[in-house]
Write an enzyme that holds these catalytic residues in place. Sequence first.
Site, PDB file in Angstrom:
ATOM      1  N   LYS A  94       1.086  -0.858  -0.024  1.00  0.00           N
ATOM      2  CA  LYS A  94       0.094  -0.071  -0.154  1.00  0.00           C
ATOM      3  C   LYS A  94       0.809   0.894  -0.273  1.00  0.00           C
ATOM      4  CE  LYS A  94      -3.233   2.769   2.971  1.00  0.00           C
ATOM      5  NZ  LYS A  94      -4.021   3.036   4.581  1.00  0.00           N
ATOM      6  N   LYS A 154     -10.435  13.250   8.436  1.00  0.00           N
ATOM      7  CA  LYS A 154      -9.725  12.551   8.790  1.00  0.00           C
ATOM      8  C   LYS A 154      -9.842  14.410  10.425  1.00  0.00           C
ATOM      9  CE  LYS A 154      -6.627   8.365   8.029  1.00  0.00           C
ATOM     10  NZ  LYS A 154      -6.674   7.909   8.900  1.00  0.00           N
ATOM     11  N   ASP A 203       1.487   6.422   5.507  1.00  0.00           N
ATOM     12  CA  ASP A 203       1.044   5.445   4.952  1.00  0.00           C
ATOM     13  C   ASP A 203       1.306   4.827   3.756  1.00  0.00           C
ATOM     14  OD1 ASP A 203      -1.299   4.398   5.257  1.00  0.00           O
ATOM     15  OD2 ASP A 203      -2.740   6.002   4.244  1.00  0.00           O
ATOM     16  N   GLU A 233      -9.632   3.598   2.929  1.00  0.00           N
ATOM     17  CA  GLU A 233      -8.680   3.099   1.438  1.00  0.00           C
ATOM     18  C   GLU A 233      -7.033   2.392   0.746  1.00  0.00           C
ATOM     19  OE1 GLU A 233      -7.810   5.096   3.537  1.00  0.00           O
ATOM     20  OE2 GLU A 233      -5.254   5.165   3.209  1.00  0.00           O
ATOM     21  N   ASP A 280      -2.929  10.215   3.622  1.00  0.00           N
ATOM     22  CA  ASP A 280      -3.761   9.646   3.210  1.00  0.00           C
ATOM     23  C   ASP A 280      -5.080  10.773   4.303  1.00  0.00           C
ATOM     24  OD1 ASP A 280      -5.965   8.658   4.314  1.00  0.00           O
ATOM     25  OD2 ASP A 280      -5.781   6.592   5.350  1.00  0.00           O
ATOM     26  N   ARG A 315      -7.078  -0.981   1.301  1.00  0.00           N
ATOM     27  CA  ARG A 315      -7.495  -1.522   0.608  1.00  0.00           C
ATOM     28  C   ARG A 315      -8.424  -1.710  -0.364  1.00  0.00           C
ATOM     29  NH1 ARG A 315     -12.622  -2.011   5.961  1.00  0.00           N
ATOM     30  NH2 ARG A 315     -10.787  -0.826   6.304  1.00  0.00           N
TER      31      ARG A 315
HETATM   32  N1  BES Z   1      -3.988   5.114   6.960  1.00  0.00           N
HETATM   33  C1  BES Z   1      -5.081   4.641   8.133  1.00  0.00           C
HETATM   34  C2  BES Z   1      -4.978   3.862   9.515  1.00  0.00           C
HETATM   35  C3  BES Z   1      -3.737   4.028   9.973  1.00  0.00           C
HETATM   36  C4  BES Z   1      -4.167   4.474  11.611  1.00  0.00           C
HETATM   37  C5  BES Z   1      -2.464   3.936   9.739  1.00  0.00           C
HETATM   38  C6  BES Z   1      -3.125   5.260  11.815  1.00  0.00           C
HETATM   39  C7  BES Z   1      -1.385   4.890  11.053  1.00  0.00           C
HETATM   40  C8  BES Z   1      -1.070   4.766  11.637  1.00  0.00           C
HETATM   41  C9  BES Z   1      -5.820   3.971   6.988  1.00  0.00           C
HETATM   42  O1  BES Z   1      -6.518   4.272   5.965  1.00  0.00           O
HETATM   43  C10 BES Z   1      -7.133   4.288   8.162  1.00  0.00           C
HETATM   44  O2  BES Z   1      -7.438   5.573   7.925  1.00  0.00           O
HETATM   45  N2  BES Z   1      -8.274   3.390   8.550  1.00  0.00           N
HETATM   46  C11 BES Z   1      -9.542   3.344   8.953  1.00  0.00           C
HETATM   47  C12 BES Z   1     -10.463   2.238   8.780  1.00  0.00           C
HETATM   48  C13 BES Z   1     -12.131   3.483   9.020  1.00  0.00           C
HETATM   49  C14 BES Z   1     -12.597   3.934   8.113  1.00  0.00           C
HETATM   50  C15 BES Z   1     -13.027   1.722   8.192  1.00  0.00           C
HETATM   51  C16 BES Z   1      -8.885   3.519  10.350  1.00  0.00           C
HETATM   52  O3  BES Z   1      -7.928   2.697  10.764  1.00  0.00           O
HETATM   53  O4  BES Z   1      -9.449   4.144  11.531  1.00  0.00           O
HETATM   54 ZN    ZN Z   2      -4.502   4.917   5.516  1.00  0.00          ZN
HETATM   55 MN    MN Z   3      -7.370   6.153   5.588  1.00  0.00          MN
END
Ligand code: BES
Ligand code: ZN
Ligand code: MN
Length: 489
Positions: free
Chosen positions: A254, A266, A277, A338, A259, A340
Amino acid sequence: MTTPVSVQFAATDLDAISAHTGQVAVFVEASGKLDQTARRINRLTKGALERFAESETFADLSVGQAHVLSFPAGMDATAVIVAKLDRKPTTEDARKAGSAIGKAKSSDSLLVLGGNIHKAAEIAQGIALRAYDYRDHKTGDEKPAPGGVVFMCSRPEEAGAEARDLLSVVDGVFFTRDLTNAPANHLTTTEFANQLAELAKLGVEVEILEEDALEALGMRTLLSVGQGSDSPSKVVVMQWKGGKDEAPFALVGKGVVFDTGGISLKPAAGMEDMTMDMGGAGVVSGVMKAVALRKAEANVVGLVGLVENMPGPNATRPGDVVTSMKGDTVEIINTDAEGRLVLADVLWYAQERFKPVGMINLATLTGAIIIGLGHEKAGVFSNDDDLCNAFLAAADAESEGAWRMPLDPAYDKQLKSRIADMKNVGGRAAGSITAGQFLQRFVQDDMPWCHLDIAGVASVAAETSFAPKGATGWGVRALNRLIADKYEA
Ligand code: BES
Ligand code: ZN
Ligand code: MN
């Protein structure tokens, strides 16, 4: 670019010790016993080393830790770094002691007195791994290039030969760390691809698939993530053909260069961390560099999906439905899930094009994995016990934390969509597992596969055993070892 310190192995020359003007490192056994080189330092310093070895400070050190004696009288050195380590250490202790020395290393040159210690190559790898300092965006007091390491030991040719591959792997780890530490305005998708193109110099075949090619392939889930950004989405394919005519082992990463969450924006606090990311793509890149540098006798293909997740007039909206390259439709409930979407298409493409013998993807995929495993271990999800156990063994041998998590069709109901084949989020419960279940829908039957959720380990706020704070390069050593153990004859 951060270049690992150079390490040269040489025969022991006791008479060179007193006049060395940089730092000197020496090993003292847990029993306090001094070897010949330590005795020489003890004599030059009029017994200081012996007093230290008998002190409470030394007793309190764990094996593999070090203590610095500054500006020792009787020597020209700026410091003597004393590491507690037995003559026949475990690999882990040898690496740890090296890391402790690497942490204490200044910009001075370093003379390591190994005597007839075992695992000199592993100690050297530990020094190089820890002596990392990301300075690409520091101006002003330009530091001189740090001095190199001379490692004196009883069998320098042998140690040097053993260290060659281990130090190539450090080059790969540093590549990963530099990519992961780089800010997103510098490491755009284009700059990332440009840096990967440089791997061609090492014999890696690099192809960059641009948006029109991705569109033609039908990679709509990947493209839907990048369409809110001015930076073009790309897939980079890196092939190392060190084996015979067997199918390659595939690594998929990825590479979200930033992000924001997209329209599902966010919160501001901590958003700057999302510059890492692309950590999964960074690890894939580092492994490709390592296998190329050590000329691995295996076929390995690395694929990374490079996109930026931004809000904007063209960005994907929550509720949009997109069709993946596989043909399945996805209702995008949350544009922040995103990673996935990127992986779905790259995983599918990797299998269709290369029919690999096995496939491992890496992604900073979910915050939920940090809740579950913290910053010590990555989450490992797999459909294949053999591949999974081989990876876990490799990670253990490299002291890179990894823990298997479940996959189970029972979780699939959380991904049901009213209007499409699936939705891209499964709610709060088991967030890392539903992400894994989502990915598994894009893994073909009988394809041995692991998904590594590295959100907690790719970049950390406190120093780790082998890295200062920031990007760790987690996984490069484990995957390199997996390739060496499982796919090289
Ligand atoms: N890149 C993030 C996950 C992440 C969080 C990486 C903290 C490193 C540190 C990912 O794209 C994300 O935003 N995931 C969401 C998924 C949710 C919306 C189902 C998450 O983990 O909140
Ligand atoms: Zn992400
Ligand atoms: Mn994300």
